[in-house]
Design an enzyme around this catalytic site. Structure first.
Site, short mmCIF file in Angstrom:
data_model
loop_
_atom_site.label_atom_id
_atom_site.label_comp_id
_atom_site.label_asym_id
_atom_site.label_seq_id
_atom_site.Cartn_x
_atom_site.Cartn_y
_atom_site.Cartn_z
N GLY A 182 0.81 -1.21 0.00
CA GLY A 182 0.00 0.00 0.00
C GLY A 182 0.85 1.26 0.00
N GLY A 183 0.34 2.28 0.70
CA GLY A 183 1.02 3.56 0.74
C GLY A 183 2.41 3.48 1.34
N GLY A 417 22.11 11.62 -31.62
CA GLY A 417 21.64 12.26 -30.40
C GLY A 417 22.15 11.59 -29.15
CB ALA A 418 22.94 8.08 -28.30
#
Length: 527
Positions: A182-183, A417-418
């Site tokens: 859960g949280g 771009g890499a």
């Protein structure tokens, strides 16, 4: 079941009162019952105090609020008020340096968090932030204490708020030693590092029963959120080990590589490994042929002090390596492509992994060394639809925003771009080096020739021979090892065997680097 033991009847004199205090302390240290301890051991798990003893230097632990008890009533809680309220908090030392810690005690209310439990954690977190020292949480709890309702949930909110306030200020390490549902799973996710132990620790937002009820999928706890799942598939866990002792020993090692806070630098460890040691083995480890794979880990081991390094997220996004190591005793963060996995391309997960690591190193004054052998970003519909542009921009943003010393080294190929994203000179690397085997270009020679000379190739009597000729021409003119150096985009082309010495001397020069970012509340990085 937790058994409430009544404190001894108060004595009337000072000696009696001291004896009473010692009796209560013995009760606190013993825990709720022998049966509860045996049950914990039967699951293959240590008790909270045993874990703290393994984490901290012997005899260094100072406990905070060991006599704290909850004040809740209803659902039988008023009859069960054990000391510590299921969490042990305090501070000690690791390798002689102060570390704060809290550890859930599963023997008491299953380690579930209630109001008093949460307030103890809040207090120790505040102390860690104020003292400027790392915080380690040893998690083994059943989530919010249901009997205390919304008060318990509010306790988690206070933890999350402090996790966020401490982020980038002090190192925060979460060690998962039991269930975390859960949280409660969000606090570890907000910290810098997450450690897990196979078979005994799990993390998930909704458990297997809820998953089956909602989706019809049947799965075990480990299959849903075990250590291997989170260290290989989700990337939630940075490290996974087979047993608690090994896990906690590795936490100690990680702490030895981190500063106390963001105002300090990591500790220096003297080394007998010569600064100018030549790394002749690199010539054989890295093939000149850019299409042949090799293990980048061996390259890192060759240049690191005594060949030691600690890899982060070793089994997730394996096409990029993120590691902490030392060069001449100084801690350095390494980001490197791994040609053995997907040829070292950047994809969504690799970009996320490297971006977070770069941010961590920048936050805690750890210089960055980037080793490039990258053919580009991974093409594909799944990558584009999954947001490779957005995720790749995370890595670009992290590098551009980093003010620590930054050195990049191109081993072989660095395309498109890499190349720019992997801390090129154009995005702010302080120094950029390359080996004589480097190929820095917009794309590979074959692809470039097919685009630039497509008409010449199509019109030739022998298109294939013409294509080979044009590929070689492109390599000779734009991809030779000194092209980038001639244009000032690479500071020097170095002998691979001198890599260790060049990096160390460069880092020594950059040690006093000072860089300021524009005044702003905070940036708005891509998400």
């Amino acid at each position: 079941m937790t058994v409430l033991r009544e404190a001894p009847v108060a004595a009337s004199d000072s000696k009696g009162r001291v004896a009473e205090l010692h009796a209560i302390r013995e009760q606190v240290l013993a825990g709720p019952s022998v049966a509860a301890t045996e049950a914990q051991h039967a699951k293959g798990k240590l008790t909270a105090r045993e874990r703290i003893a393994l984490l901290l230097d012997e005899g260094s632990f100072s406990e905070v609020e060991p006599l704290r008890r909850h004040r809740a009533v209803g659902f039988g809680l008023e009859a069960k008020k054990p000391y510590t309220d299921g969490v042990i908090t305090g501070w000690g030392t690791v390798h002689g340096r102060t570390v704060f810690v809290y550890a859930h005690d599963f023997r008491i209310f299953g380690g579930a968090l209630g109001e008093a439990h949460a307030q103890k954690i809040h207090k120790i977190m505040d102390m860690a932030i104020a003292a400027g020292a790392p915080l380690v949480s040893l998690n083994d709890g059943a989530g919010a204490r249901i009997q205390e309702g919304v008060t318990a949930l509010a306790g988690y909110g206070g933890i999350f708020q402090r996790n966020t306030r401490a982020s980038g200020v002090i190192p925060q390490i979460s060690v998962m030693l039991g269930p975390c549902a859960g949280g409660a799973a969000y606090s570890p996710a907000l910290t810098d590092f997450v450690f897990m132990v196979r078979e005994t620790s799990q993390m998930f937002i909704t458990g297997p029963d809820v998953v089956q009820a909602v989706t019809g999928e049947k799965i075990s706890q480990n299959g849903l959120g075990g250590a291997d799942v989170h260290s290989e598939i989700s990337g939630v866990s940075h490290f996974a080990y087979d047993d608690e002792r090994t896990c906690l020993e590795e936490v100690r090692f990680l702490l030895s590589l981190l500063p106390q806070n963001n105002r300090e630098t990591p500790p220096v460890e003297p080394t007998e490994d010569p600064m100018d040691r030549r790394c002749e083995a690199l010539l054989d480890l890295v093939p000149a042929d850019g299409n042949r794979p090799y293990d980048m880990r061996k390259v890192i081991a060759e240049i690191a002090d005594e060949g030691q390094f600690m890899e982060v997220h070793e089994r997730w996004a394996t096409n990029v390596i993120c590691a902490l190591t030392r060069l001449d005793g100084q801690v350095v963060g390494i980001v490197a492509n791994q040609p053995q996995s997907l040829a070292g391309v950047l994809d969504i997960h690799a970009s996320e992994k490297a971006a977070r690591f770069v941010q961590l190193c920048d936050a805690f004054n750890i210089p960055l060394v980037t080793l490039l052998d990258v053919p580009g970003f991974l093409p594909g519909v799944d990558q584009e639809h999954g947001g490779i542009i957005r995720h790749g921009a995370k890595l670009l943003y992290a590098y551009c925003n980093a003010t620590v010393p930054r050195i990049s080294l191109v081993l072989r190929k660095a395309y498109g771009g890499a190349y720019i994203v992997m801390d090129s000179r154009s995005v702010g690397a302080d120094l950029a080096f390359a080996w004589p085997t480097n190929e820095i270009a917009v794309m590979g020679a074959e692809g470039a020739a097919n685009v630039i000379f497509r008409r010449d190739i199509a019109a030739a009597d022998d298109p294939e021979a013409k294509r080979v000729e044009m590929v070689q021409q492109y390599k000779d003119e734009l991809m030779h090892p000194y092209y980038a150096a001639e244009r000032g985009l690479v500071d020097d082309v170095i002998d691979p065997a001198a890599t260790r010495e060049v990096l160390i001397r460069s880092l020594q020069m950059l040690r006093t680097k000072h860089a300021d970012l524009p005044a702003r509340k905070h940036g708005n990085p891509p998400q």
